[in-house]
Design a protein around this motif. Structure first.
Motif, PDB file in Angstrom:
ATOM      1  N   UNK A   8       0.832  -1.206   0.000  1.00 13.90           N
ATOM      2  CA  UNK A   8       0.000   0.000   0.000  1.00 13.90           C
ATOM      3  C   UNK A   8       0.866   1.256   0.000  1.00 13.90           C
ATOM      4  N   UNK A   9       1.950   1.245   0.758  1.00 11.55           N
ATOM      5  CA  UNK A   9       2.845   2.404   0.812  1.00 11.55           C
ATOM      6  C   UNK A   9       3.505   2.649  -0.542  1.00 11.55           C
ATOM      7  N   UNK A  10       3.917   1.596  -1.214  1.00  9.85           N
ATOM      8  CA  UNK A  10       4.542   1.751  -2.529  1.00  9.85           C
ATOM      9  C   UNK A  10       3.519   2.227  -3.557  1.00  9.85           C
ATOM     10  N   UNK A  11       2.284   1.769  -3.440  1.00  9.36           N
ATOM     11  CA  UNK A  11       1.220   2.245  -4.331  1.00  9.36           C
ATOM     12  C   UNK A  11       0.992   3.742  -4.128  1.00  9.36           C
ATOM     13  N   UNK A  12       0.957   4.168  -2.867  1.00  6.52           N
ATOM     14  CA  UNK A  12       0.816   5.600  -2.568  1.00  6.52           C
ATOM     15  C   UNK A  12       1.964   6.382  -3.203  1.00  6.52           C
ATOM     16  N   UNK A  13       3.168   5.835  -3.105  1.00  3.28           N
ATOM     17  CA  UNK A  13       4.334   6.475  -3.706  1.00  3.28           C
ATOM     18  C   UNK A  13       4.177   6.599  -5.219  1.00  3.28           C
ATOM     19  N   UNK A  14       3.766   5.522  -5.869  1.00  2.11           N
ATOM     20  CA  UNK A  14       3.609   5.533  -7.323  1.00  2.11           C
ATOM     21  C   UNK A  14       2.539   6.527  -7.761  1.00  2.11           C
ATOM     22  N   UNK A  15       1.452   6.591  -6.997  1.00  2.00           N
ATOM     23  CA  UNK A  15       0.394   7.557  -7.317  1.00  2.00           C
ATOM     24  C   UNK A  15       0.924   8.983  -7.156  1.00  2.00           C
ATOM     25  N   UNK A  16       1.696   9.214  -6.087  1.00  2.00           N
ATOM     26  CA  UNK A  16       2.267  10.541  -5.873  1.00  2.00           C
ATOM     27  C   UNK A  16       3.182  10.951  -7.006  1.00  2.00           C
ATOM     28  N   UNK A  17       4.129  10.081  -7.348  1.00  2.00           N
ATOM     29  CA  UNK A  17       5.018  10.387  -8.468  1.00  2.00           C
ATOM     30  C   UNK A  17       4.226  10.519  -9.774  1.00  2.00           C
ATOM     31  N   UNK A  18       3.153   9.765  -9.887  1.00  5.82           N
ATOM     32  CA  UNK A  18       2.343   9.808 -11.100  1.00  5.82           C
ATOM     33  C   UNK A  18       1.621  11.125 -11.323  1.00  5.82           C
ATOM     34  N   UNK A  19       1.499  11.929 -10.252  1.00  5.73           N
ATOM     35  CA  UNK A  19       0.846  13.236 -10.401  1.00  5.73           C
ATOM     36  C   UNK A  19       1.787  14.303 -10.938  1.00  5.73           C
ATOM     37  N   UNK A  20       3.089  14.013 -11.003  1.00  3.40           N
ATOM     38  CA  UNK A  20       4.060  15.040 -11.361  1.00  3.40           C
ATOM     39  C   UNK A  20       3.797  15.634 -12.743  1.00  3.40           C
ATOM     40  N   UNK A  21       3.504  14.774 -13.718  1.00  3.58           N
ATOM     41  CA  UNK A  21       3.252  15.277 -15.058  1.00  3.58           C
ATOM     42  C   UNK A  21       2.024  16.168 -15.118  1.00  3.58           C
ATOM     43  N   UNK A  22       0.986  15.800 -14.393  1.00  2.00           N
ATOM     44  CA  UNK A  22      -0.247  16.597 -14.374  1.00  2.00           C
ATOM     45  C   UNK A  22       0.038  17.957 -13.746  1.00  2.00           C
ATOM     46  N   UNK A 226       8.579   9.927  -1.847  1.00  2.00           N
ATOM     47  CA  UNK A 226       9.906   9.481  -1.398  1.00  2.00           C
ATOM     48  C   UNK A 226       9.791   8.753  -0.058  1.00  2.00           C
ATOM     49  N   UNK A 227       9.081   9.367   0.879  1.00  2.00           N
ATOM     50  CA  UNK A 227       8.913   8.757   2.198  1.00  2.00           C
ATOM     51  C   UNK A 227       8.186   7.418   2.113  1.00  2.00           C
ATOM     52  N   UNK A 228       7.072   7.392   1.385  1.00  6.91           N
ATOM     53  CA  UNK A 228       6.264   6.173   1.343  1.00  6.91           C
ATOM     54  C   UNK A 228       6.968   5.051   0.584  1.00  6.91           C
ATOM     55  N   UNK A 229       7.761   5.423  -0.439  1.00 11.89           N
ATOM     56  CA  UNK A 229       8.482   4.380  -1.177  1.00 11.89           C
ATOM     57  C   UNK A 229       9.506   3.700  -0.274  1.00 11.89           C
ATOM     58  N   UNK A 230      10.298   4.495   0.436  1.00 12.83           N
ATOM     59  CA  UNK A 230      11.328   3.893   1.295  1.00 12.83           C
ATOM     60  C   UNK A 230      10.703   3.131   2.454  1.00 12.83           C
ATOM     61  N   UNK A 231       9.556   3.611   2.951  1.00 12.31           N
ATOM     62  CA  UNK A 231       8.857   2.887   4.014  1.00 12.31           C
ATOM     63  C   UNK A 231       8.349   1.542   3.499  1.00 12.31           C
ATOM     64  N   UNK A 232       7.800   1.539   2.288  1.00 15.73           N
ATOM     65  CA  UNK A 232       7.324   0.292   1.687  1.00 15.73           C
ATOM     66  C   UNK A 232       8.465  -0.630   1.321  1.00 15.73           C
ATOM     67  N   UNK A 241       8.919  -3.985  -4.605  1.00 16.34           N
ATOM     68  CA  UNK A 241       8.607  -2.557  -4.620  1.00 16.34           C
ATOM     69  C   UNK A 241       8.735  -1.992  -6.032  1.00 16.34           C
ATOM     70  N   UNK A 242       9.754  -2.412  -6.755  1.00 20.66           N
ATOM     71  CA  UNK A 242       9.948  -1.904  -8.112  1.00 20.66           C
ATOM     72  C   UNK A 242       8.847  -2.382  -9.046  1.00 20.66           C
ATOM     73  N   UNK A 243       8.361  -3.603  -8.818  1.00 14.80           N
ATOM     74  CA  UNK A 243       7.268  -4.123  -9.651  1.00 14.80           C
ATOM     75  C   UNK A 243       5.975  -3.365  -9.375  1.00 14.80           C
ATOM     76  N   UNK A 244       5.658  -3.154  -8.103  1.00 16.67           N
ATOM     77  CA  UNK A 244       4.447  -2.399  -7.750  1.00 16.67           C
ATOM     78  C   UNK A 244       4.512  -0.979  -8.315  1.00 16.67           C
ATOM     79  N   UNK A 245       5.717  -0.405  -8.355  1.00 16.85           N
ATOM     80  CA  UNK A 245       5.888   0.976  -8.812  1.00 16.85           C
ATOM     81  C   UNK A 245       5.569   1.162 -10.290  1.00 16.85           C
TER      82      UNK A 245
END
Length: 285
Positions: A8-22, A226-232, A241-245
Protein backbone atom coordinates in the motif's frame (compact mmCIF):
# COMPACT_ATOMS: atom_id res chain seq x y z
CA UNK A 1 -0.06 -7.52 7.38
CA UNK A 2 3.42 -6.05 6.86
CA UNK A 3 3.34 -7.12 3.19
CA UNK A 4 -0.03 -5.48 2.60
CA UNK A 5 1.07 -2.29 4.33
CA UNK A 6 4.32 -2.25 2.37
CA UNK A 7 2.48 -2.74 -0.92
CA UNK A 8 0.00 0.00 0.00
CA UNK A 9 2.85 2.40 0.81
CA UNK A 10 4.54 1.75 -2.53
CA UNK A 11 1.22 2.24 -4.33
CA UNK A 12 0.82 5.60 -2.57
CA UNK A 13 4.33 6.47 -3.71
CA UNK A 14 3.61 5.53 -7.32
CA UNK A 15 0.39 7.56 -7.32
CA UNK A 16 2.27 10.54 -5.87
CA UNK A 17 5.02 10.39 -8.47
CA UNK A 18 2.34 9.81 -11.10
CA UNK A 19 0.85 13.24 -10.40
CA UNK A 20 4.06 15.04 -11.36
CA UNK A 21 3.25 15.28 -15.06
CA UNK A 22 -0.25 16.60 -14.37
CA UNK A 23 1.03 19.20 -11.92
CA UNK A 24 3.80 20.12 -14.36
CA UNK A 25 1.19 20.86 -17.03
CA UNK A 26 -0.78 22.95 -14.54
CA UNK A 27 2.38 24.84 -13.56
CA UNK A 28 3.08 25.71 -17.18
CA UNK A 29 -0.51 26.85 -17.65
CA UNK A 30 -0.16 29.07 -14.56
CA UNK A 31 2.83 30.84 -16.11
CA UNK A 32 5.58 29.24 -13.99
CA UNK A 33 8.93 28.69 -15.69
CA UNK A 34 10.70 25.33 -15.45
CA UNK A 35 13.61 26.70 -13.33
CA UNK A 36 11.13 28.35 -10.94
CA UNK A 37 9.09 25.16 -10.51
CA UNK A 38 12.11 22.93 -10.05
CA UNK A 39 14.02 25.29 -7.73
CA UNK A 40 11.11 25.61 -5.32
CA UNK A 41 10.23 21.93 -5.73
CA UNK A 42 13.68 20.84 -4.61
CA UNK A 43 14.03 23.48 -1.87
CA UNK A 44 10.71 22.60 -0.23
CA UNK A 45 11.22 18.86 -0.71
CA UNK A 46 14.72 19.12 0.83
CA UNK A 47 13.29 20.72 3.97
CA UNK A 48 10.64 18.03 4.27
CA UNK A 49 12.98 15.10 3.61
CA UNK A 50 15.64 16.34 6.03
CA UNK A 51 12.98 16.96 8.69
CA UNK A 52 11.62 13.45 8.18
CA UNK A 53 15.08 11.90 8.49
CA UNK A 54 15.74 13.92 11.65
CA UNK A 55 12.50 12.71 13.24
CA UNK A 56 13.45 9.11 12.47
CA UNK A 57 16.98 9.63 13.80
CA UNK A 58 18.53 8.95 10.38
CA UNK A 59 19.82 12.43 9.63
CA UNK A 60 23.49 12.21 8.64
CA UNK A 61 25.47 14.56 6.45
CA UNK A 62 27.93 13.18 3.92
CA UNK A 63 31.55 14.30 3.87
CA UNK A 64 34.58 14.04 1.64
CA UNK A 65 34.28 12.06 -1.58
CA UNK A 66 30.79 10.80 -0.71
CA UNK A 67 29.55 14.37 -0.36
CA UNK A 68 31.11 15.47 -3.64
CA UNK A 69 29.70 12.49 -5.54
CA UNK A 70 26.24 12.87 -4.01
CA UNK A 71 26.09 16.58 -4.81
CA UNK A 72 27.40 15.92 -8.32
CA UNK A 73 24.71 13.33 -8.95
CA UNK A 74 22.08 15.84 -7.87
CA UNK A 75 23.41 18.92 -9.64
CA UNK A 76 24.15 17.13 -12.90
CA UNK A 77 22.15 13.91 -13.12
CA UNK A 78 18.88 14.44 -11.27
CA UNK A 79 18.65 18.13 -12.17
CA UNK A 80 19.16 17.40 -15.87
CA UNK A 81 16.63 14.56 -15.89
CA UNK A 82 14.01 16.73 -14.16
CA UNK A 83 14.55 19.61 -16.57
CA UNK A 84 14.22 17.34 -19.59
CA UNK A 85 11.08 15.78 -18.11
CA UNK A 86 9.38 19.15 -17.66
CA UNK A 87 10.58 20.32 -21.07
CA UNK A 88 9.06 17.19 -22.60
CA UNK A 89 5.69 18.15 -21.09
CA UNK A 90 5.62 21.18 -23.38
CA UNK A 91 5.54 18.87 -26.42
CA UNK A 92 3.65 15.76 -25.29
CA UNK A 93 0.72 14.79 -23.10
CA UNK A 94 1.54 13.96 -19.49
CA UNK A 95 0.52 10.35 -20.15
CA UNK A 96 2.94 9.91 -23.05
CA UNK A 97 5.75 11.54 -21.07
CA UNK A 98 5.11 9.13 -18.18
CA UNK A 99 5.20 6.10 -20.45
CA UNK A 100 8.32 7.14 -22.37
CA UNK A 101 10.25 8.03 -19.22
CA UNK A 102 9.45 4.62 -17.78
CA UNK A 103 11.75 2.98 -20.32
CA UNK A 104 14.58 3.87 -17.92
CA UNK A 105 14.69 0.49 -16.04
CA UNK A 106 15.42 -1.28 -19.32
CA UNK A 107 18.08 1.31 -20.17
CA UNK A 108 19.67 0.70 -16.75
CA UNK A 109 20.04 -2.97 -17.67
CA UNK A 110 21.72 -2.05 -20.97
CA UNK A 111 24.10 0.42 -19.29
CA UNK A 112 24.92 -2.15 -16.62
CA UNK A 113 25.84 -4.63 -19.32
CA UNK A 114 28.01 -2.09 -21.15
CA UNK A 115 29.82 -0.59 -18.17
CA UNK A 116 29.44 -3.02 -15.27
CA UNK A 117 29.93 -6.26 -17.19
CA UNK A 118 26.54 -7.55 -16.12
CA UNK A 119 25.14 -10.28 -18.36
CA UNK A 120 22.12 -9.63 -20.56
CA UNK A 121 19.91 -12.71 -20.31
CA UNK A 122 17.32 -13.90 -22.81
CA UNK A 123 14.60 -12.45 -20.56
CA UNK A 124 16.38 -9.08 -20.57
CA UNK A 125 16.64 -9.19 -24.37
CA UNK A 126 12.90 -9.82 -24.66
CA UNK A 127 12.26 -6.98 -22.22
CA UNK A 128 14.33 -4.62 -24.33
CA UNK A 129 12.46 -5.60 -27.49
CA UNK A 130 9.09 -5.10 -25.76
CA UNK A 131 10.08 -1.67 -24.44
CA UNK A 132 11.38 -0.52 -27.82
CA UNK A 133 8.31 -1.92 -29.57
CA UNK A 134 6.11 0.02 -27.17
CA UNK A 135 7.97 3.24 -27.89
CA UNK A 136 7.73 2.57 -31.63
CA UNK A 137 3.98 1.98 -31.35
CA UNK A 138 3.39 5.16 -29.39
CA UNK A 139 5.54 7.37 -31.59
CA UNK A 140 4.61 5.84 -34.93
CA UNK A 141 0.96 5.01 -34.40
CA UNK A 142 -0.20 8.42 -33.20
CA UNK A 143 2.00 11.04 -34.91
CA UNK A 144 -0.45 13.86 -34.20
CA UNK A 145 -0.08 13.39 -30.47
CA UNK A 146 3.60 12.42 -30.46
CA UNK A 147 5.74 15.43 -31.30
CA UNK A 148 9.17 14.12 -32.40
CA UNK A 149 10.89 16.84 -30.36
CA UNK A 150 9.12 15.70 -27.21
CA UNK A 151 9.95 12.07 -27.88
CA UNK A 152 13.65 12.86 -28.21
CA UNK A 153 13.62 15.06 -25.09
CA UNK A 154 11.83 12.51 -22.87
CA UNK A 155 13.89 9.57 -24.10
CA UNK A 156 16.96 11.69 -23.34
CA UNK A 157 15.55 12.18 -19.83
CA UNK A 158 15.18 8.39 -19.51
CA UNK A 159 18.81 7.88 -20.59
CA UNK A 160 20.03 10.55 -18.13
CA UNK A 161 17.99 9.00 -15.31
CA UNK A 162 19.28 5.52 -16.12
CA UNK A 163 22.83 6.90 -16.17
CA UNK A 164 22.22 8.59 -12.80
CA UNK A 165 21.02 5.29 -11.30
CA UNK A 166 23.94 3.35 -12.78
CA UNK A 167 26.46 5.93 -11.57
CA UNK A 168 24.89 5.86 -8.11
CA UNK A 169 25.35 2.10 -7.94
CA UNK A 170 29.00 2.34 -8.95
CA UNK A 171 30.05 5.34 -6.86
CA UNK A 172 27.85 5.08 -3.78
CA UNK A 173 26.73 1.47 -3.63
CA UNK A 174 26.98 1.29 0.19
CA UNK A 175 25.14 4.56 0.83
CA UNK A 176 21.49 4.26 1.96
CA UNK A 177 19.19 5.46 -0.82
CA UNK A 178 17.18 7.79 1.41
CA UNK A 179 20.33 9.58 2.60
CA UNK A 180 21.54 9.89 -0.99
CA UNK A 181 18.20 11.43 -1.94
CA UNK A 182 18.56 13.93 0.91
CA UNK A 183 21.79 15.20 -0.66
CA UNK A 184 20.66 14.98 -4.29
CA UNK A 185 17.66 17.27 -3.73
CA UNK A 186 19.50 20.37 -2.43
CA UNK A 187 22.19 19.95 -5.10
CA UNK A 188 19.48 19.96 -7.77
CA UNK A 189 17.96 23.07 -6.17
CA UNK A 190 21.31 24.84 -6.35
CA UNK A 191 21.67 23.88 -10.01
CA UNK A 192 18.36 25.57 -10.84
CA UNK A 193 19.19 28.58 -8.66
CA UNK A 194 22.35 29.13 -10.72
CA UNK A 195 20.76 28.32 -14.08
CA UNK A 196 17.59 30.31 -13.47
CA UNK A 197 19.49 33.35 -12.17
CA UNK A 198 21.95 33.26 -15.09
CA UNK A 199 19.19 33.03 -17.70
CA UNK A 200 16.71 35.37 -16.02
CA UNK A 201 14.09 32.61 -15.87
CA UNK A 202 13.93 32.23 -12.09
CA UNK A 203 11.17 34.10 -10.27
CA UNK A 204 9.11 33.89 -7.11
CA UNK A 205 5.51 32.65 -7.50
CA UNK A 206 3.29 35.72 -7.17
CA UNK A 207 -0.16 34.27 -6.61
CA UNK A 208 -1.86 31.82 -4.30
CA UNK A 209 -2.60 29.45 -7.18
CA UNK A 210 1.05 29.38 -8.26
CA UNK A 211 2.22 28.68 -4.72
CA UNK A 212 -0.41 25.94 -4.39
CA UNK A 213 0.89 24.21 -7.52
CA UNK A 214 4.52 24.50 -6.39
CA UNK A 215 3.64 23.18 -2.93
CA UNK A 216 1.71 20.27 -4.44
CA UNK A 217 4.68 19.35 -6.63
CA UNK A 218 7.06 19.52 -3.65
CA UNK A 219 4.82 17.62 -1.23
CA UNK A 220 2.45 15.39 -3.20
CA UNK A 221 4.74 14.56 -6.13
CA UNK A 222 8.14 14.57 -4.39
CA UNK A 223 8.48 14.37 -0.59
CA UNK A 224 5.45 12.15 0.15
CA UNK A 225 6.26 9.52 -2.50
CA UNK A 226 9.91 9.48 -1.40
CA UNK A 227 8.91 8.76 2.20
CA UNK A 228 6.26 6.17 1.34
CA UNK A 229 8.48 4.38 -1.18
CA UNK A 230 11.33 3.89 1.29
CA UNK A 231 8.86 2.89 4.01
CA UNK A 232 7.32 0.29 1.69
CA UNK A 233 10.73 -0.82 0.48
CA UNK A 234 11.71 -1.77 4.01
CA UNK A 235 8.66 -4.04 4.27
CA UNK A 236 8.47 -5.81 0.90
CA UNK A 237 11.99 -5.52 -0.53
CA UNK A 238 13.43 -3.87 -3.62
CA UNK A 239 12.20 -6.33 -6.26
CA UNK A 240 8.55 -6.30 -5.23
CA UNK A 241 8.61 -2.56 -4.62
CA UNK A 242 9.95 -1.90 -8.11
CA UNK A 243 7.27 -4.12 -9.65
CA UNK A 244 4.45 -2.40 -7.75
CA UNK A 245 5.89 0.98 -8.81
CA UNK A 246 5.18 0.20 -12.46
CA UNK A 247 1.64 1.51 -11.96
CA UNK A 248 3.13 5.04 -11.96
CA UNK A 249 2.83 5.74 -15.72
CA UNK A 250 -0.65 4.20 -15.69
CA UNK A 251 -1.65 6.68 -12.99
CA UNK A 252 -0.26 9.56 -15.06
CA UNK A 253 -2.11 8.37 -18.15
CA UNK A 254 -5.43 8.06 -16.30
CA UNK A 255 -5.06 11.37 -14.47
CA UNK A 256 -4.13 13.10 -17.71
CA UNK A 257 -7.34 11.85 -19.28
CA UNK A 258 -9.50 12.67 -16.24
CA UNK A 259 -8.06 16.07 -15.28
CA UNK A 260 -6.55 17.46 -18.49
CA UNK A 261 -8.83 15.71 -20.99
CA UNK A 262 -5.81 14.20 -22.71
CA UNK A 263 -6.66 11.66 -25.42
CA UNK A 264 -6.01 7.99 -24.70
CA UNK A 265 -5.92 6.05 -27.97
CA UNK A 266 -5.84 2.26 -28.35
CA UNK A 267 -2.32 2.60 -29.78
CA UNK A 268 -1.20 4.53 -26.69
CA UNK A 269 -2.64 1.83 -24.42
CA UNK A 270 -1.04 -0.98 -26.44
CA UNK A 271 2.32 0.78 -26.61
CA UNK A 272 2.21 1.60 -22.91
CA UNK A 273 1.34 -2.00 -22.07
CA UNK A 274 4.31 -3.19 -24.14
CA UNK A 275 6.69 -0.81 -22.30
CA UNK A 276 5.37 -1.91 -18.91
CA UNK A 277 5.63 -5.58 -19.88
CA UNK A 278 9.29 -5.03 -20.70
CA UNK A 279 9.86 -3.23 -17.40
CA UNK A 280 8.12 -6.00 -15.44
CA UNK A 281 10.32 -8.62 -17.11
CA UNK A 282 13.43 -6.70 -16.07
CA UNK A 283 12.19 -6.16 -12.52
CA UNK A 284 11.28 -9.81 -12.09
CA UNK A 285 14.72 -10.99 -13.27
Amino acid sequence: MSDRLGTALVIVSAVGFGTLGILGKLASGAGLSIPTVLFFRFVLATALVWAGLAVRGRLRRFSGRTLLVGLGLGALGYAAMSGLYFWGLSFLTAGLVGILLYTYPVIVVVLSALFLDERITRRTGVALVLALAGVALITGGDPAGADPRGIVVVLAAAVVYASYITASRVALDAVPADLLTAHVLPAAACAYLVYGSATGTLSVPDSGSQWLIVAAIAVLATALPIFTFFAGLGRIGASRASIVSTIEPVVTLLLGAAILAEPVTPVTVLGGASVLAGVLLVQAE
